[in-house]
Design a protein around this motif. Sequence first.
Motif, PDB file in Angstrom:
ATOM      1  N   THR A   1     -49.108   5.066   4.039  1.00 15.26           N
ATOM      2  CA  THR A   1     -47.720   5.021   3.555  1.00 15.26           C
ATOM      3  C   THR A   1     -47.037   6.338   3.205  1.00 15.26           C
ATOM      4  O   THR A   1     -45.815   6.405   3.425  1.00 15.26           O
ATOM      5  N   PRO A   2     -47.566   7.420   2.698  1.00  9.79           N
ATOM      6  CA  PRO A   2     -48.894   7.626   2.146  1.00  9.79           C
ATOM      7  C   PRO A   2     -48.851   7.680   0.617  1.00  9.79           C
ATOM      8  O   PRO A   2     -48.090   8.413   0.032  1.00  9.79           O
ATOM      9  N   GLY A   3     -49.677   6.888  -0.030  1.00  8.67           N
ATOM     10  CA  GLY A   3     -49.792   6.971  -1.481  1.00  8.67           C
ATOM     11  C   GLY A   3     -50.861   7.962  -1.893  1.00  8.67           C
ATOM     12  O   GLY A   3     -50.838   8.493  -2.991  1.00  8.67           O
ATOM     13  N   GLY A   4     -51.827   8.194  -0.995  1.00  8.97           N
ATOM     14  CA  GLY A   4     -52.849   9.191  -1.256  1.00  8.97           C
ATOM     15  C   GLY A   4     -54.155   8.599  -1.723  1.00  8.97           C
ATOM     16  O   GLY A   4     -54.215   7.486  -2.262  1.00  8.97           O
ATOM     17  N   ALA A   5     -55.237   9.361  -1.529  1.00  6.98           N
ATOM     18  CA  ALA A   5     -56.574   8.898  -1.892  1.00  6.98           C
ATOM     19  C   ALA A   5     -56.740   8.762  -3.399  1.00  6.98           C
ATOM     20  O   ALA A   5     -57.473   7.896  -3.874  1.00  6.98           O
ATOM     21  N   ILE A   6     -56.056   9.616  -4.168  1.00 11.02           N
ATOM     22  CA  ILE A   6     -56.200   9.568  -5.624  1.00 11.02           C
ATOM     23  C   ILE A   6     -55.627   8.268  -6.163  1.00 11.02           C
ATOM     24  O   ILE A   6     -56.273   7.543  -6.924  1.00 11.02           O
ATOM     25  N   ALA A   7     -54.392   7.963  -5.749  1.00  7.54           N
ATOM     26  CA  ALA A   7     -53.774   6.711  -6.188  1.00  7.54           C
ATOM     27  C   ALA A   7     -54.568   5.511  -5.693  1.00  7.54           C
ATOM     28  O   ALA A   7     -54.724   4.511  -6.410  1.00  7.54           O
ATOM     29  N   ALA A   8     -55.104   5.595  -4.464  1.00 10.91           N
ATOM     30  CA  ALA A   8     -55.879   4.489  -3.907  1.00 10.91           C
ATOM     31  C   ALA A   8     -57.142   4.230  -4.723  1.00 10.91           C
ATOM     32  O   ALA A   8     -57.503   3.075  -4.967  1.00 10.91           O
ATOM     33  N   SER A   9     -57.819   5.296  -5.153  1.00  8.94           N
ATOM     34  CA  SER A   9     -59.049   5.117  -5.930  1.00  8.94           C
ATOM     35  C   SER A   9     -58.759   4.433  -7.258  1.00  8.94           C
ATOM     36  O   SER A   9     -59.482   3.531  -7.676  1.00  8.94           O
ATOM     37  N   PHE A  10     -57.672   4.847  -7.932  1.00  5.64           N
ATOM     38  CA  PHE A  10     -57.320   4.213  -9.200  1.00  5.64           C
ATOM     39  C   PHE A  10     -56.901   2.761  -9.000  1.00  5.64           C
ATOM     40  O   PHE A  10     -57.253   1.884  -9.781  1.00  5.64           O
ATOM     41  N   MET A  11     -56.115   2.519  -7.954  1.00  4.89           N
ATOM     42  CA  MET A  11     -55.659   1.152  -7.707  1.00  4.89           C
ATOM     43  C   MET A  11     -56.841   0.253  -7.323  1.00  4.89           C
ATOM     44  O   MET A  11     -56.932  -0.891  -7.769  1.00  4.89           O
ATOM     45  N   GLY A  12     -57.741   0.772  -6.483  1.00  8.52           N
ATOM     46  CA  GLY A  12     -58.925  -0.008  -6.117  1.00  8.52           C
ATOM     47  C   GLY A  12     -59.764  -0.358  -7.328  1.00  8.52           C
ATOM     48  O   GLY A  12     -60.249  -1.483  -7.463  1.00  8.52           O
ATOM     49  N   TYR A  13     -59.909   0.617  -8.231  1.00  8.80           N
ATOM     50  CA  TYR A  13     -60.671   0.380  -9.455  1.00  8.80           C
ATOM     51  C   TYR A  13     -59.980  -0.664 -10.327  1.00  8.80           C
ATOM     52  O   TYR A  13     -60.618  -1.580 -10.858  1.00  8.80           O
ATOM     53  N   GLY A  14     -58.645  -0.536 -10.464  1.00 13.43           N
ATOM     54  CA  GLY A  14     -57.905  -1.481 -11.295  1.00 13.43           C
ATOM     55  C   GLY A  14     -57.972  -2.895 -10.771  1.00 13.43           C
ATOM     56  O   GLY A  14     -58.142  -3.856 -11.540  1.00 13.43           O
ATOM     57  N   LEU A  15     -57.860  -3.058  -9.457  1.00 14.98           N
ATOM     58  CA  LEU A  15     -57.932  -4.396  -8.867  1.00 14.98           C
ATOM     59  C   LEU A  15     -59.329  -4.981  -9.000  1.00 14.98           C
ATOM     60  O   LEU A  15     -59.486  -6.184  -9.262  1.00 14.98           O
ATOM     61  N   ALA A  16     -60.345  -4.155  -8.815  1.00 16.00           N
ATOM     62  CA  ALA A  16     -61.719  -4.644  -8.967  1.00 16.00           C
ATOM     63  C   ALA A  16     -61.956  -5.138 -10.390  1.00 16.00           C
ATOM     64  O   ALA A  16     -62.599  -6.174 -10.614  1.00 16.00           O
ATOM     65  N   LYS A  17     -61.422  -4.420 -11.353  1.00 16.51           N
ATOM     66  CA  LYS A  17     -61.573  -4.808 -12.754  1.00 16.51           C
ATOM     67  C   LYS A  17     -60.818  -6.092 -13.055  1.00 16.51           C
ATOM     68  O   LYS A  17     -61.311  -6.966 -13.773  1.00 16.51           O
ATOM     69  N   ARG A  18     -59.628  -6.226 -12.485  1.00 20.23           N
ATOM     70  CA  ARG A  18     -58.814  -7.419 -12.733  1.00 20.23           C
ATOM     71  C   ARG A  18     -59.463  -8.668 -12.152  1.00 20.23           C
ATOM     72  O   ARG A  18     -59.458  -9.732 -12.775  1.00 20.23           O
ATOM     73  N   PHE A  19     -60.027  -8.581 -10.951  1.00 20.74           N
ATOM     74  CA  PHE A  19     -60.573  -9.757 -10.281  1.00 20.74           C
ATOM     75  C   PHE A  19     -62.058  -9.971 -10.557  1.00 20.74           C
ATOM     76  O   PHE A  19     -62.640 -10.930 -10.059  1.00 20.74           O
ATOM     77  N   SER A  20     -62.657  -9.111 -11.336  1.00 26.53           N
ATOM     78  CA  SER A  20     -64.080  -9.250 -11.635  1.00 26.53           C
ATOM     79  C   SER A  20     -64.328 -10.399 -12.610  1.00 26.53           C
ATOM     80  O   SER A  20     -63.494 -10.703 -13.470  1.00 26.53           O
TER      81      SER A  20
END
Length: 507
Positions: free
Chosen positions: A268-287
């Motif tokens: 898009t590009p949002g970037g790898a940094i934003a992607a890592s935080f978002m991936g972590y946040g989603l994993a925590k939310r759906f865990s």
Amino acid sequence: MDDFSSLMAGFQVALSWHNVGFMVIGVVLGIIVGVLPGLGGPNGVAILLPLTFGMDPTSAIILLSSIYWGALFGGAITSILFNIPGEAWSVATTFDGYPMAVQGKAAEALTAAFTASFIGALSGVILITFVAPLVASFALRFGPAEFFAVFLLTFCSFIGMGRENRAKILASLCIGFLLAAVGLDSISGDLRMTFGSTELMRGFDFLVVVIGLFGVSEIMLTVEEGLVFKGKQAKIDLKVVLRTWAGLPRYWATLLRSAIVGMWMGVTPGGAIAASFMGYGLAKRFSRQPDSFGKGNIEGVLAPETAAHAAGTSALLPMLALGIPGSATAAVLLGGLLVWGLQPGPLLFVEQKQFVWGLIASMYLGNLAGLIIVLATVPLFAAIMRIPFSYVAPVILIVCAIGAYTISNSIFDIWLMLGFGLVGYVFKKLDYPLAPLVLALVLGDRAEDSFRQALLGSGGSLKVFAANGLVTTLVGLALFLLLWGPVMDGIGALRRRGRAVEAKAAE
């Protein structure tokens, strides 16, 4: 079918002996670059770029891209072993990777991180291989309003889906935005909050801040606790690797979700940094066990590594297809292509077909080589954990100082690093999250620029953020995620109050 034939021809180019040699050398150099705090993939590629000008363009790009793959893998090593992000996108990996190392699970954490990195990068390469024309046409639709909507989505998801105290998350974000505003205003050219200092004209470098917040502050905390190096009992062997791999299929949803997030943020590009935080946040939310995050949950390692590597790899797609670099490393590689007389864009796939498909094939091989090499060298890095921390701490501090100095060759950056180390220490003692501050610091100025450019183009009308279906969808999703957490918390509070009233009435 033509693309498949071209890819097979690309493998023939990439598998030549000299290109395989360049690939291995690049991966090893990249791992070293990723391990050293402050150097990073973009800097490593930029430093070695002049050495490739006399090489064949295909061999040169394979060497440089392999350095990038190695840096992606290497960034997780210091994040997990020492709680010091070797790369900016490895910050989120420290949240659960380091606690796993403290618990004596460094081998599992490292194996999970490397495997997730491979899966994320592989998903990005597959995206480049099969949907390059579609993604290229889609990326052409992005203007300032769409870019701001992507950044807004990242910030809102972090607030709305976070489990920490939301007031503390918001306070941390605001401090990050404040730090991001320091320096030269890229829109008006005015200086902001420099207080007459020439050093502050360039603002706060992200890596200097990260090294201080995470590396120096962790040394302070460990010294306070008595110079005990908690990870020294780690043991790594093939059984640990195979056992970790055997348990990964149960996290397929986390890996798939993080890969999708990473590919989206990379293109898009949002970037790898934003992607890592978002991936972590989603994993925590759906865990099913969200409270275990931050305490050594393996999903907290898998999610950010998968998302970051998917984003980092996918960022090369718009660079190749459109000539629009999606990351700092992609921008460096773009400069290399221009020096070699190659013009990135749609015509590159027609006029330089052998080069393009040779590069894509090397992405598959480079990631596989990176996984094998980094797993084979894990015992070497794990051996560091058996060294008493009283010996290791000064070395880490010196490496941090060298990394901070290397960024701009400035002594001032070393003082900034120490200052932010103190800030990180205070944040940790007061239980304030560091991740929102880091996220706002790295994306704040970019979000501001996109917002102001969109308003300038629309004559100051906010309607530009609802001007088309794409930006409207992104903004709507951002607001939904922002309100999701508080609404669900309110519903949960009402349910608990109702159960308490029912229990009291039953008595």
